[in-house]
Design a protein around this motif. Sequence first.
Motif, PDB file in Angstrom:
ATOM      1  N   PRO A 183     -21.122  -0.221  16.258  1.00  0.00           N
ATOM      2  CA  PRO A 183     -20.698  -1.160  16.729  1.00  0.00           C
ATOM      3  C   PRO A 183     -21.525  -0.717  18.086  1.00  0.00           C
ATOM      4  N   VAL A 184     -22.168  -1.619  18.849  1.00  0.00           N
ATOM      5  CA  VAL A 184     -22.422  -1.499  20.613  1.00  0.00           C
ATOM      6  C   VAL A 184     -21.844  -1.824  21.136  1.00  0.00           C
ATOM      7  N   ILE A 185     -20.995  -1.940  22.211  1.00  0.00           N
ATOM      8  CA  ILE A 185     -19.577  -2.526  22.937  1.00  0.00           C
ATOM      9  C   ILE A 185     -20.564  -2.798  24.132  1.00  0.00           C
ATOM     10  N   SER A 186     -20.491  -4.475  24.151  1.00  0.00           N
ATOM     11  CA  SER A 186     -21.674  -5.277  25.325  1.00  0.00           C
ATOM     12  C   SER A 186     -20.676  -6.196  26.254  1.00  0.00           C
ATOM     13  N   SER A 187     -19.433  -6.434  25.970  1.00  0.00           N
ATOM     14  CA  SER A 187     -18.481  -7.648  27.021  1.00  0.00           C
ATOM     15  C   SER A 187     -17.335  -7.155  26.657  1.00  0.00           C
ATOM     16  N   GLU A 188     -16.376  -7.442  27.734  1.00  0.00           N
ATOM     17  CA  GLU A 188     -15.399  -7.284  28.242  1.00  0.00           C
ATOM     18  C   GLU A 188     -14.453  -8.399  27.373  1.00  0.00           C
ATOM     19  N   GLU A 189     -14.905  -9.281  26.136  1.00  0.00           N
ATOM     20  CA  GLU A 189     -14.120  -9.878  25.014  1.00  0.00           C
ATOM     21  C   GLU A 189     -14.485  -8.647  23.770  1.00  0.00           C
ATOM     22  N   GLN A 190     -15.792  -7.985  23.800  1.00  0.00           N
ATOM     23  CA  GLN A 190     -16.061  -7.396  22.321  1.00  0.00           C
ATOM     24  C   GLN A 190     -15.118  -5.968  22.828  1.00  0.00           C
ATOM     25  N   LEU A 191     -15.002  -5.236  23.989  1.00  0.00           N
ATOM     26  CA  LEU A 191     -14.258  -4.028  23.791  1.00  0.00           C
ATOM     27  C   LEU A 191     -12.961  -4.441  23.972  1.00  0.00           C
ATOM     28  N   ALA A 192     -12.226  -5.811  23.735  1.00  0.00           N
ATOM     29  CA  ALA A 192     -11.044  -6.285  24.103  1.00  0.00           C
ATOM     30  C   ALA A 192     -10.875  -6.283  21.846  1.00  0.00           C
ATOM     31  N   TYR A 221     -12.944   5.848  15.973  1.00  0.00           N
ATOM     32  CA  TYR A 221     -14.504   5.642  15.325  1.00  0.00           C
ATOM     33  C   TYR A 221     -15.030   5.311  16.591  1.00  0.00           C
ATOM     34  N   PRO A 222     -16.221   5.569  15.636  1.00  0.00           N
ATOM     35  CA  PRO A 222     -17.412   5.960  17.552  1.00  0.00           C
ATOM     36  C   PRO A 222     -18.066   4.598  17.365  1.00  0.00           C
ATOM     37  N   CYS A 223     -18.096   4.479  18.549  1.00  0.00           N
ATOM     38  CA  CYS A 223     -18.745   3.185  19.739  1.00  0.00           C
ATOM     39  C   CYS A 223     -19.858   3.040  20.463  1.00  0.00           C
ATOM     40  N   ALA A 224     -20.826   2.925  20.329  1.00  0.00           N
ATOM     41  CA  ALA A 224     -21.222   2.805  21.964  1.00  0.00           C
ATOM     42  C   ALA A 224     -21.504   1.910  23.070  1.00  0.00           C
ATOM     43  N   LEU A 225     -21.144   1.858  24.434  1.00  0.00           N
ATOM     44  CA  LEU A 225     -21.354   1.691  25.262  1.00  0.00           C
ATOM     45  C   LEU A 225     -22.263   0.959  26.174  1.00  0.00           C
ATOM     46  N   HIS A 226     -22.514  -0.396  26.025  1.00  0.00           N
ATOM     47  CA  HIS A 226     -24.017  -1.406  26.788  1.00  0.00           C
ATOM     48  C   HIS A 226     -23.578  -1.951  28.513  1.00  0.00           C
ATOM     49  N   VAL A 227     -24.578  -1.380  29.234  1.00  0.00           N
ATOM     50  CA  VAL A 227     -24.497  -1.428  30.282  1.00  0.00           C
ATOM     51  C   VAL A 227     -25.470  -2.109  31.109  1.00  0.00           C
ATOM     52  N   PRO A 248      -7.047   3.713  25.501  1.00  0.00           N
ATOM     53  CA  PRO A 248      -6.210   4.599  24.436  1.00  0.00           C
ATOM     54  C   PRO A 248      -7.400   6.218  24.179  1.00  0.00           C
ATOM     55  N   ALA A 249      -7.143   6.936  23.560  1.00  0.00           N
ATOM     56  CA  ALA A 249      -7.411   7.929  23.072  1.00  0.00           C
ATOM     57  C   ALA A 249      -8.663   7.583  22.011  1.00  0.00           C
ATOM     58  N   SER A 250      -8.325   6.848  21.300  1.00  0.00           N
ATOM     59  CA  SER A 250      -9.141   6.524  20.082  1.00  0.00           C
ATOM     60  C   SER A 250     -10.169   6.480  20.398  1.00  0.00           C
ATOM     61  N   PHE A 251     -10.253   5.659  21.718  1.00  0.00           N
ATOM     62  CA  PHE A 251     -11.376   4.806  22.969  1.00  0.00           C
ATOM     63  C   PHE A 251     -12.505   5.615  22.660  1.00  0.00           C
ATOM     64  N   ALA A 252     -13.183   6.453  21.882  1.00  0.00           N
ATOM     65  CA  ALA A 252     -14.592   7.038  22.398  1.00  0.00           C
ATOM     66  C   ALA A 252     -15.982   7.139  22.312  1.00  0.00           C
ATOM     67  N   PRO A 253     -16.597   6.084  23.128  1.00  0.00           N
ATOM     68  CA  PRO A 253     -17.930   5.684  22.794  1.00  0.00           C
ATOM     69  C   PRO A 253     -18.714   7.234  22.850  1.00  0.00           C
ATOM     70  N   VAL A 254     -19.793   7.119  22.021  1.00  0.00           N
ATOM     71  CA  VAL A 254     -20.677   7.994  21.774  1.00  0.00           C
ATOM     72  C   VAL A 254     -21.981   8.684  22.244  1.00  0.00           C
ATOM     73  N   LEU A 255     -22.540   7.614  22.627  1.00  0.00           N
ATOM     74  CA  LEU A 255     -23.487   6.716  23.892  1.00  0.00           C
ATOM     75  C   LEU A 255     -23.172   5.428  24.821  1.00  0.00           C
ATOM     76  N   VAL A 256     -23.719   6.023  26.112  1.00  0.00           N
ATOM     77  CA  VAL A 256     -24.085   5.277  26.670  1.00  0.00           C
ATOM     78  C   VAL A 256     -25.468   4.497  26.859  1.00  0.00           C
ATOM     79  N   MET A 257     -25.675   3.279  26.793  1.00  0.00           N
ATOM     80  CA  MET A 257     -27.093   2.670  26.905  1.00  0.00           C
ATOM     81  C   MET A 257     -27.187   1.083  28.041  1.00  0.00           C
ATOM     82  N   SER A 258     -28.841   1.842  28.509  1.00  0.00           N
ATOM     83  CA  SER A 258     -28.775   0.226  29.261  1.00  0.00           C
ATOM     84  C   SER A 258     -30.529  -0.073  28.963  1.00  0.00           C
ATOM     85  N   HIS A 259     -30.710  -1.235  29.503  1.00  0.00           N
ATOM     86  CA  HIS A 259     -31.977  -1.217  28.595  1.00  0.00           C
ATOM     87  C   HIS A 259     -32.759  -1.573  30.917  1.00  0.00           C
TER      88      HIS A 259
END
Length: 390
Positions: free
Chosen positions: A115-124, A136-142, A166-177
Motif C-alpha cells: 500500500p502507498v500511504i498518502s494521508s494521516e488517516e491512512q497512516l493511522a 509488512y512493507p508500505c510506501a509513503l507518498h509525500v 512502531p518498529a513494524s512501520f517500515a516503509p520501503v519507498l518514499v515517493m512524490s509526484h
Amino acid sequence: MCAMTDISDAFEDDHFESAGLRLTVDLSALAQNWQDMARRSGKARASAVVKADAYGMGIEDSGEALYMAGARDFFVATVDEGVTLRLYAPDARIFVLSGIWPGTERRFFENDLVPVISSEEQLAFWMAVLSDYGDYPCALHVDTGFNRLGLHIDEALALADDVSRPASFAPVLVMSHLACGDDQLSPMNKQQLESFRRVTAAYEGIESSLAASAGVFLGENYHFDLTRPGIAIYGAEAVHGMKNPMRPVATAEARVIQVKTVRAGESVSYGRALKLTRDSRLAIVAAGYADGYMRSQSSGGVPLRNALPQGGQGFFEGYHVPVAGRITMDLTIFDVTDLPENLIRAGDYIELFGKNILVDDAARAAGTIGYEMLTSIGLRHERKYVVDEE
C-alpha cells in the motif's frame, strides 16, 4: 428425428476480423518502450505503471509483456488492479497508489501488494493494521507541491523523527509526484526537487522515487532510486515541445458501415454543423464518443473547442480523411471525397489513431491529451495483441 446442426460447424467467427471496432496492441513496442525508459533512467531502476487497465491496453497482456521485458516493480491505482496483475507478475513488487482501506487488508496480504500511504488517516489505519498483522512493507507518498495526494512535508518529517513510531512501520519507498514535469522549463520542477531532497534526507536508507515519464526526461537529478514511467511506455508524448522518441503501441480502427454520396448544399449530422460546399462521398464508421472517440473531434458544432477548429481525421490507404460534422454516440462520419473512386467500401476499416494518426495528434484535435485518449478506449473495441517474432 432430425439431428441438430452445430452452428459452430456452419459459421466461423473471427471476432477481431469482424469487429466494428478493433484495437491492435503491439506488445513488442510496449516492451521496447519500457526498456528505452529503463535505459534513460540511468542508475535508477525503472518500474512500470499499469493503472487504468494499463492505460487502456489491457493489464493482463501488457503486465505480462512488461514483466517478461524485465520490469519487477509495478504501480497500480486500486487493489483490484493489483490482484489481477499478480497473476501475470508473480514475484514483482506491486504498489497500490490509492492505499489501503478497511475491508481490503486480506487482499493486500494474500496477494503481496504494497500500500502507498498518502494521508494521516491512512497512516493511522495502517498502524492499527500492523498491530494486528505484524511487519509488512508500505510506501509513503509525500506532497511536495502538487496539492493532490500525499502527506504534507512537515507531517512526513515529523513522522521520520517520531521515536514512538512502531518498529513494524517500515516503509520501503518514499515517493512524490511532479506537477509540471511535462514542462522542462517550469521552475516548479526544481522547487519540488529541493523539497523532496529534504524528505529523502530524513528517510536515509529508504529508496525514493520522484520521476514519472516526464521526470525521467528531466535528467538524473530527478531519478533517485526508482522511476515510474507510464504514458511513455504506451507510446504517447510525455513532454511538451519535444519530439516523441517512443514507438506507437496502440492502433484503433473502425469499420465502415456505409459509403454514401451527398449533394452540395446538404448538411451532415446533428445540428447541421457541416454544410457541404461540393458533392461529397461520406464514410460512416462504427465508432463514436461511447467508444472514446471524442465528440470534441467533430468538424464543427463544438463551441468549446477553439484550438483546432477543423477537428479530427482518420487514415485509409495512404489518405488522411477529415471528420465530417458532429461525432455521435456510436457513429462517426468521414469525408472520403478526395479518395479515388471505389477505393473505400463498406466493410473496410479507417484508422482512428495508430502509426499514421499519432494518438497525441488525435488528442490535440479533441482539445485533450494522449492520456485521456488512451484511457477512454471503450469496451466495444475487440483487442488483438501482436508480438514481433524477430
